[in-house]
Motif scaffolding. Structure first.
Motif, mmCIF file in Angstrom:
data_model
loop_
_atom_site.group_PDB
_atom_site.id
_atom_site.type_symbol
_atom_site.label_atom_id
_atom_site.label_comp_id
_atom_site.label_asym_id
_atom_site.label_seq_id
_atom_site.Cartn_x
_atom_site.Cartn_y
_atom_site.Cartn_z
ATOM 1 N N THR A 130 1.001 -0.819 -0.293
ATOM 2 C CA THR A 130 0.240 -0.217 -0.104
ATOM 3 C C THR A 130 0.830 1.385 -0.062
ATOM 4 O O THR A 130 0.091 2.149 -0.548
ATOM 5 C CB THR A 130 -1.202 -0.006 1.382
ATOM 6 N N SER A 131 2.133 0.999 0.920
ATOM 7 C CA SER A 131 2.681 2.117 0.935
ATOM 8 C C SER A 131 3.560 2.737 -0.583
ATOM 9 O O SER A 131 3.423 4.054 -1.160
ATOM 10 C CB SER A 131 4.563 2.111 1.719
ATOM 11 N N ILE A 132 3.853 1.849 -1.348
ATOM 12 C CA ILE A 132 4.794 1.837 -2.508
ATOM 13 C C ILE A 132 3.735 2.188 -3.550
ATOM 14 O O ILE A 132 3.965 2.992 -3.980
ATOM 15 C CB ILE A 132 4.781 0.312 -3.089
ATOM 16 N N THR A 133 2.388 1.820 -3.412
ATOM 17 C CA THR A 133 1.852 2.022 -4.296
ATOM 18 C C THR A 133 1.273 3.368 -4.176
ATOM 19 O O THR A 133 1.123 4.277 -5.293
ATOM 20 C CB THR A 133 0.266 1.159 -4.520
ATOM 21 N N ALA A 134 0.667 3.476 -3.207
ATOM 22 C CA ALA A 134 1.142 5.246 -2.275
ATOM 23 C C ALA A 134 1.728 6.421 -3.439
ATOM 24 O O ALA A 134 1.762 7.532 -3.525
ATOM 25 C CB ALA A 134 0.530 5.548 -0.843
ATOM 26 N N GLY A 135 2.697 5.155 -2.681
ATOM 27 C CA GLY A 135 4.209 6.809 -3.468
ATOM 28 C C GLY A 135 4.062 6.634 -4.628
ATOM 29 O O GLY A 135 4.471 7.603 -4.734
ATOM 30 N N LEU A 136 4.293 5.850 -5.122
ATOM 31 C CA LEU A 136 3.997 6.085 -6.644
ATOM 32 C C LEU A 136 3.118 6.370 -7.381
ATOM 33 O O LEU A 136 3.282 7.547 -8.657
ATOM 34 C CB LEU A 136 3.726 4.305 -7.318
ATOM 35 N N LEU A 137 1.727 6.620 -6.305
ATOM 36 C CA LEU A 137 0.894 7.437 -6.426
ATOM 37 C C LEU A 137 1.062 8.685 -6.523
ATOM 38 O O LEU A 137 0.577 9.436 -7.464
ATOM 39 C CB LEU A 137 -0.101 6.969 -6.286
ATOM 40 N N VAL A 138 1.182 9.240 -5.692
ATOM 41 C CA VAL A 138 1.692 10.728 -5.111
ATOM 42 C C VAL A 138 3.191 11.110 -6.351
ATOM 43 O O VAL A 138 2.563 11.973 -6.833
ATOM 44 C CB VAL A 138 2.489 10.540 -4.111
ATOM 45 N N MET A 139 3.568 10.478 -6.262
ATOM 46 C CA MET A 139 4.961 10.386 -7.183
ATOM 47 C C MET A 139 4.608 10.904 -8.713
ATOM 48 O O MET A 139 4.662 12.027 -9.136
ATOM 49 C CB MET A 139 6.327 9.326 -7.404
ATOM 50 N N GLY A 140 3.504 9.641 -9.288
ATOM 51 C CA GLY A 140 3.779 9.933 -10.498
ATOM 52 C C GLY A 140 1.902 11.376 -10.669
ATOM 53 O O GLY A 140 2.970 11.938 -11.580
ATOM 54 N N ILE A 141 1.634 11.362 -9.782
ATOM 55 C CA ILE A 141 0.537 13.013 -9.354
ATOM 56 C C ILE A 141 1.328 13.890 -9.366
ATOM 57 O O ILE A 141 1.091 14.772 -10.170
ATOM 58 C CB ILE A 141 -0.446 12.717 -8.952
ATOM 59 N N ASN A 142 2.449 14.247 -8.217
ATOM 60 C CA ASN A 142 3.314 15.227 -8.422
ATOM 61 C C ASN A 142 4.463 15.713 -9.880
ATOM 62 O O ASN A 142 4.081 16.402 -9.881
ATOM 63 C CB ASN A 142 4.154 14.945 -7.036
ATOM 64 N N LEU A 143 4.546 14.198 -9.960
ATOM 65 C CA LEU A 143 5.204 14.663 -11.494
ATOM 66 C C LEU A 143 4.658 15.894 -12.565
ATOM 67 O O LEU A 143 4.966 15.938 -13.286
ATOM 68 C CB LEU A 143 6.013 13.197 -11.832
ATOM 69 N N TYR A 144 3.734 14.332 -13.119
ATOM 70 C CA TYR A 144 2.496 15.260 -13.573
ATOM 71 C C TYR A 144 2.300 17.287 -13.695
ATOM 72 O O TYR A 144 2.934 17.152 -14.403
ATOM 73 C CB TYR A 144 1.640 14.599 -13.670
ATOM 74 N N GLN A 145 1.657 16.893 -12.131
ATOM 75 C CA GLN A 145 1.222 18.316 -12.112
ATOM 76 C C GLN A 145 2.850 19.749 -12.055
ATOM 77 O O GLN A 145 2.783 20.049 -12.411
ATOM 78 C CB GLN A 145 0.492 18.596 -10.255
ATOM 79 N N GLU A 146 3.841 19.115 -11.479
ATOM 80 C CA GLU A 146 5.070 19.843 -11.550
ATOM 81 C C GLU A 146 5.460 19.917 -12.900
ATOM 82 O O GLU A 146 6.010 20.814 -13.120
ATOM 83 C CB GLU A 146 5.723 19.868 -10.815
ATOM 84 N N SER A 147 5.693 19.334 -13.576
ATOM 85 C CA SER A 147 5.908 18.998 -15.031
ATOM 86 C C SER A 147 5.304 20.570 -15.744
ATOM 87 O O SER A 147 5.717 21.081 -16.305
ATOM 88 C CB SER A 147 6.156 17.929 -15.801
ATOM 89 N N ASN A 148 3.854 19.866 -15.536
ATOM 90 C CA ASN A 148 2.819 21.253 -16.068
ATOM 91 C C ASN A 148 3.262 22.303 -15.927
ATOM 92 O O ASN A 148 2.941 23.023 -16.601
ATOM 93 C CB ASN A 148 1.759 20.165 -15.974
#
Lengths: 453, 489
Positions: free
Chosen positions: B21-39
Motif C-alpha cells: 500500500t505504501s509503495i502504491t501510494a508512493g508511486l501514485l503520489v510521485m506520478g501525480i506530483n510529477l505530472y503536476q510539477e512537470s506541467n
C-alpha cells in the motif's frame, strides 16, 4: 508463504508496468517535428558569388608559407587562370610579411602590385572573421581591366611625415603613368604621424580625393606592426594605392556613437595630448562628463583605452563649403599625472570644440552594415553589384565587442554588400574622407570603400 | 520480536499489505506530483520564453528602423540556461542572424516558415538531438525587407532536472512512509496474532485433554477479550461435564464390579453343587434329570462368564488392574490358548493354520492378560466362522521391534456401518445377534485395553460375509543379550 509471494510478485509487476507506461507516455507524447538544416555547399558559394575578375582568399594555417599558399590558391581558383594586377593583403603579426609578398610575387609575377598591412588579432573576408593560433591572413586579388591600381611606399624614418606623404603619392602616380588625380587612394600607414602624411598627400592631390585607410596594428601596441609595398616591408612606413577607374566608388565611414550634451573647448592642447578643457584639467572634465567612469585613473593615472572606447571625445569639424559639422573622433588612451592631461590616438588642436560621445558594443557591430549601406547608396550601388570592397575597423572598438560577437562584423557587411568579395583589417587609427572638410585621421571608426561594376 | 515475526502468516500478510500500500501510494503520489510539477514548470518555461521571443522580435522590429540589430539583448538571451539557440530566419528559410554565427546564411527546411502568429511546438535540437520546445514569433520588419521569423529553441533540461528532483523526493518520502508504516503494522499484527496465539494455545491444550487451561485476557473490552472469555467459559463447562461423566462412569464401574464380585461367589457355589449332582455324588440321576441339570449348569456357566467379563472390564478398563511384565515365549502362550479352545475348533471342524518364525520369540508381557486377549480374539474367530471354515494365524517379527500377530477368519464379518463401535462395551454385530451366537460384547473392549497397556496397537478389518482380520502389534522390548539367553534356553 507461496500465496504471499504471488501477491508480492503481482504487485511488483503492476508497479513496473505502470512506470513503463508513464515513461512511454512522457517520451513519446511529444511531436517530433525536427527542424532540419540544409546548408549551402561551398561549390554554390563560389559559383554564385565570386566575380572572375576579383578573387579573395584567407587562411589561419600555422605557418606563413602554408597560409600564403592557401590564400593564393583560393584567389587562383576564382580567377581561373587570370593573373591579378593588384593584391591587397591583411595579416597578423604571427606571420611574416616578407614571406607573404615573396609568395605573391612568385605566384603572380613581378608585375603584380602588392599592398599589405598588419592587423590587430585577426582579419576579415567575405567568409567571416578569421583568427588563428599562430596568425591569420586575408587577401584580395584584382584582375579587372576596368581599374588601375598602383602601389608605392615610403619609409617615414627617412622623410618627414609631410614629405613622405607627398613622395608616396607622387611615386604611385608616376608608376600609374598618370598625372591626373586618382579616384581613390587606399592608405596603410604606421601609427603616429597620420595627420601630417595626409596633409602631404593633399598637397599633391588636394583634399577632394578621398583617402581611405588605416594605421597598421599589432596585438599589444608594442610596435610590431608593418606595411608592405611591392618588394618592401616597412616598420614605420606609409604605403598607398592610387586607384584610377571609371567605376563607381562609394566610400563611407561611421563612428557608431551618439552625441551627448557635454561640450567644451580644448583650451590647451598639443599634438595628441589634451591638457585642458574649458581651462580645467582635461581628465577631470572628462571624468565628470562620463559620470565618474575614470575615478581610479584620475587618482592613479594610467591606461584608459578600453573604457574610453564607450566614452570617446570628438572634435567638431566645420565644413568649408556647408554649415554641416562633422565629428572627428579622438580616442583617449592615457591619463597623465600630475597635470591630469589626456593622451589620445589623434591630434587635437587648441581651440578645437570637443564633444563627448557615448556608445555600446551593439552599435559598434551594427555600424558594419550601416556604413556599407551608406557607401553603396552614395553611388547607387545595389546589393551584389559591387566589384569588390575594402574595409577597415578600429582595433579599439573591436576589443570593446565581446569575443563571441566579433564574427558578426564581416557577416553583417557581407549581408549588406551581397555576394561581393572583400577583405578587411583591424587598425590602430583610420583615415577617412569628409566631403567639404577633407581627409582626416580618426579614431574608433569603421570605414569602407565599395567599387561598383 | 524475532521469534514473533518468524511465526504466523497473518503478520506477514499485514506487513506485506502495508508495504504494498505504501509503495502504491508512493508511486501514485510521485506520478501525480510529477505530472503536476512537470506541467507547471513546462507551462512556466514556455510562458517565460514566449515573452522573451516577443521581446526579441519587437526589439528587432524597432531596430530595423535604424538598421540596428539588438545584439545586446540577443546576447543576454543566448546566455540564458534555458535557451538552446535563436535564429532570425527569412521567409525562404535562410538564417539571417543566429546566436552561432556559423549558422548564418544556412538554409533550413521547416514547415512553419510562413507563420503569421506565434507558434509553440515540440522539436528536436539539431546539434544534440535532445527534445526541446520551439517558439516561432513573426517579425514585422516592413515592406522593404523580407518578412522574418524569430526562432527560439528552449531546453527542457530544467524540466528534466525538476523531474529527477520530484522522483527522488517521492522515492525518499515513499521509503519514509514505508518505514513509518512498518512499526504500526508490526504493532497491529502483534495485537492480532498474540491474541490468536493465545486462542490457539488454548485449543491445543483442550485437544490434548487439558481442561484446566485458561486463556489470558489482556483487555476484557475488545473483541479478543470477549472471545477469550467465551473460550474460558466453554473450557470450564467442558471440565465440569468431564468430571461429572467421570464420576458417573466410576459409579457405574464400581457397581458393576461389586455386583459381579458379589454374584460370583454364589454362582461358583451353584456350579459346584451342579457338578456334584451331575457326577452322581448325591446318587444316580435319571437321564431326564441329567438333561435338565445340564441345561441349568450351562446357564450358570454363562452367568459366571458374564460376571468374569464384567469384572475384567471393571478392573482392566478402568486401569485398576496392575500389569506384571515378564519375558515369555510368545509361541508357548499361543499354543496354550489354541489348546484351550480345541473342543470348539473340533466341534465346528474349523481348520486352524498357524505360521510363525523359526526361532522362538521372547516378548516382555503380562502373560495372563495376553492369554486373555488372545483367547477373546480366537474365541470370536471360532464362534463367528461357520463350520468347515478356516482361520489363519500369522506371527512375524517386524524390524526387530514389534511382534505382529494376524488372526484372520473367513467368517460372517462385521457390517461396515457398525465397525465404528467395535471397541464399545457390549457391542455385538447385528448379524451376530441374528445368529443368536453367545457372547457378552465385552471381549474386544478388554482386548484393546490389554494391548494398549502393552504399548501395542490393534487394528480390525472386516467385510460382512467374507471374514475378519485382527492385527495386533506388540513391542518386543527385549535387550539383545537377554534374547540370546532366552533362545539358548
Amino acid at each position: 508463504m507461496v500465496k504471499s509471494n504471488k501477491i508480492f510478485t503481482t504487485a511488483v509487476v503492476i508497479a513496473v508496468l505502470g512506470i513503463a507506461i508513464v515513461w512511454g507516455f512522457l517520451k513519446f507524447s511529444s511531436n517530433n517535428n525536427n527542424v532540419s538544416v540544409v546548408p549551402k555547399t561551398n561549390k554554390e558559394n563560389i559559383n554564385k558569388s565570386e566575380s572572375k575578375e576579383v578573387g579573395y582568399g584567407w587562411s589561419v594555417k600555422d605557418t606563413t608559407e602554408e597560409a600564403a599558399d592557401e590564400s593564393i590558391a583560393m584567389i587562383k581558383k576564382t580567377l581561373q587562370g587570370k593573373i591579378p594586377h593588384y593584391v591587397l593583403f591583411y595579416y597578423t603579426v604571427g606571420y611574416s610579411p616578407n614571406v607573404i609578398k615573396d609568395k605573391i610575387k612568385s605566384e603572380f609575377g613581378d608585375d603584380t602590385e602588392i599592398q599589405g598591412m598588419s592587423s590587430l588579432l585577426g582579419v576579415m573576408s567575405k567568409d567571416g572573421y578569421h583568427v588563428g593560433k599562430v596568425g591569420s591572413m586575408s587577401m584580395l586579388g584584382i584582375a579587372s581591366p576596368d581599374i588601375k591600381m598602383n602601389v608605392a611606399g615610403v619609409d617615414l624614418d627617412k622623410f618627414s611625415p609631410r614629405e613622405a606623404g607627398k613622395k608616396v603619392i607622387m611615386d604611385a602616380m608616376q608608376k600609374a603613368g598618370e598625372t591626373e588625380k586618382p579616384a581613390l587612394i587606399y592608405l596603410t600607414i604606421a601609427p603616429g604621424k597620420e595627420e601630417e602624411v595626409l596633409l602631404g598627400i593633399e598637397d599633391v592631390v588636394t583634399d577632394k580625393v578621398p583617402i581611405i585607410g588605416g594605421s597598421s596594428g599589432d596585438n599589444d601596441l608594442s610596435g610590431k606592426w608593418s606595411q608592405v609595398a611591392n618588394d618592401t616591408v616597412y616598420k614605420n612606413g606609409v604605403v598607398l594605392t592610387a586607384i584610377y577607374t571609371k567605376l563607381k566608388i562609394g566610400t563611407s565611414h561611421e563612428f557608431g556613437y551618439l552625441t551627448t550634451e557635454h561640450r567644451g573647448i580644448a583650451t590647451k592642447a598639443e599634438g595628441r595630448k589634451l591638457y585642458e578643457i574649458d581651462n580645467r584639467p582635461a581628465a577631470e572634465v572628462y571624468n565628470e562628463w562620463s559620470g565618474g567612469a575614470f575615478e581610479k585613473e584620475l587618482k592613479e593615472g594610467g591606461v584608459i583605452i578600453h573604457p574610453a572606447t564607450f566614452y570617446p571625445l570628438a572634435k567638431v569639424l566645420k565644413s568649408k563649403d556647408t554649415q554641416v559639422s562633422q565629428l572627428d573622433v579622438f580616442h583617449p588612451g592615457y591619463i597623465n599625472l600630475p597635470e591630469k592631461s589626456i593622451t589620445g590616438f589623434a591630434n587635437i588642436q587648441q581651440g578645437d570644440e570637443i564633444v563627448l560621445l557615448h556608445g555600446s558594443w551593439e552599435w559598434l557591430v551594427n555600424r558594419a552594415q550601416t556604413t556599407a549601406q551608406k557607401a553603396m547608396s552614395s553611388e547607387n550601388i545595389g546589393k551584389g553589384e559591387a566589384l569588390f570592397s575594402y574595409y577597415t575597423f578600429c582595433a579599439g572598438t573591436l576589443l570593446a565587442i565581446p569575443e563571441e560577437e566579433r564574427s558578426r562584423i564581416p557577416l553583417l557587411l557581407s549581408d549588406e554588400l551581397g555576394d561581393v568579395p572583400f577583405v578587411g583589417g583591424f587598425t590602430l587609427g583610420e583615415q577617412v574622407y569628409m566631403p567639404g572638410i577633407g581627409n582626416r585621421h580618426a579614431n574608433l571608426v569603421n570605414s569602407i570603400a565599395v567599387i561598383g561594376k | 520480536m524475532i521469534k514473533f515475526i518468524g511465526k504466523g502468516k497473518i503478520f506477514k500478510r499485514i506487513l506485506l499489505l502495508v508495504i504494498l500500500t505504501s509503495i502504491t501510494a508512493g508511486l501514485l503520489v510521485m506520478g501525480i506530483n510529477l505530472y503536476q510539477e512537470s506541467n507547471l514548470v513546462r507551462d512556466s518555461l514556455i510562458e517565460e520564453n514566449k515573452l522573451v521571443a516577443k521581446l526579441a522580435a519587437r526589439a528587432i522590429e524597432t531596430g530595423s528602423l535604424t538598421r540596428l540589430w539588438p545584439f545586446e539583448l540577443l546576447e543576454h538571451i543566448s546566455g540564458s540556461e534555458d535557451i538552446l539557440f535563436w535564429w532570425v530566419v527569412e521567409s525562404d528559410g535562410r538564417i539571417k542572424l543566429a546566436d552561432d554565427v556559423s549558422m548564418q546564411n544556412k538554409i533550413i527546411n521547416e514547415p512553419s516558415l510562413s507563420a503569421t502568429e506565434m507558434i509553440v511546438k515540440d522539436s528536436i535540437f539539431y546539434k544534440t538531438g535532445e527534445q526541446m520546445k520551439l517558439i516561432i514569433e513573426p517579425i514585422n520588419i516592413g515592406t522593404f525587407d523580407k518578412p522574418m521569423l524569430f526562432y527560439l529553441g528552449i531546453s527542457l533540461k530544467r524540466l528534466y532536472s525538476l523531474n529527477k528532483i520530484v522522483i527522488s523526493n517521492s522515492i525518499y518520502w515513499s521509503l519514509l512512509l514505508i518505514l513509518l508504516s512498518i512499526l504500526p503494522s508490526i504493532y497491529l499484527s502483534k495485537i492480532i496474532t498474540i491474541s490468536l496465539n493465545y486462542l490457539m494455545d488454548g485449543v491445543m491444550h483442550i485437544s490434548k485433554g487439558d481442561l484446566n487451561y485458561q486463556i489470558k485476557v489482556t483487555d476484557k473490552d475488545d473483541e479478543f477479550g470477549h472471545l477469550a472469555g467465551a473460550f474460558n467459559d466453554m473450557t470450564r463447562k467442558l471440565k465440569e461435564n468431564k468430571e461429572r461423566d467421570e464420576l458417573i462412569n466410576q459409579m457405574k464401574s464400581d457397581f458393576v464390579s461389586i455386583a459381579a464380585h458379589q454374584l460370583r461367589t454364589p454362582l461358583t457355589g451353584i456350579k459346584w453343587v451342579m457338578e456334584a449332582l451331575l457326577n452322581g455324588d448325591a446318587g444316580e440321576l435319571s437321564s431326564n434329570q441329567k438333561e435338565i441339570l445340564k441345561k441349568g449348569y450351562e446357564s450358570n456357566e454363562r452367568v459366571i462368564k458374564l460376571s468374569s467379563d464384567l469384572l475384567n472390564v471393571a478392573r482392566i478398563g478402568d486401569g485398576q488392574e496392575g500389569f506384571t511384565f515378564k519375558i515369555y515365549n510368545f509361541e508357548e502362550i499361543l499354543n496354550d490358548v489354541i489348546d484351550s479352545l480345541k473342543d470348539l475348533k473340533t466341534s465346528k471342524n474349523i481348520v486352524l493354520n498357524v505360521s510363525k518364525p523359526d526361532s522362538s520369540i521372547p516378548v516382555k508381557i503380562d502373560k495372563d492378560k495376553i492369554e486373555l486377549a488372545l483367547f477373546n480374539v480366537l474365541d470370536n474367530a471360532l464362534k463367528y466362522t461357520p463350520n468347515n471354515g478356516v482361520i489363519d494365524i500369522n506371527i512375524k517379527q517386524e524390524k526387530k521391534k514389534n511382534l505382529k500377530i494376524s488372526i484372520k477368519d473367513n467368517g460372517i464379518g462385521i457390517p461396515i456401518k457398525e465397525q465404528g463401535r467395535l471397541y464399545s462395551k457390549f457391542f455385538r454385530g447385528s448379524n451376530v445377534v441374528r445368529m443368536q451366537a453367545e457372547g457378552t460384547g465385552l471381549g474386544l473392549f478388554i482386548v484393546k485395553n490389554i494391548i494398549e497397556r502393552h504399548k501395542g496397537k490393534m487394528e480390525i478389518t472386516s467385510k460382512e460375509g467374507a471374514g475378519t482380520e485382527v492385527l495386533i502389534s506388540l513391542p518386543i522390548n527385549i535387550m539383545p543379550h537377554l534374547k540370546k539367553i532366552i533362545n539358548s534356553q
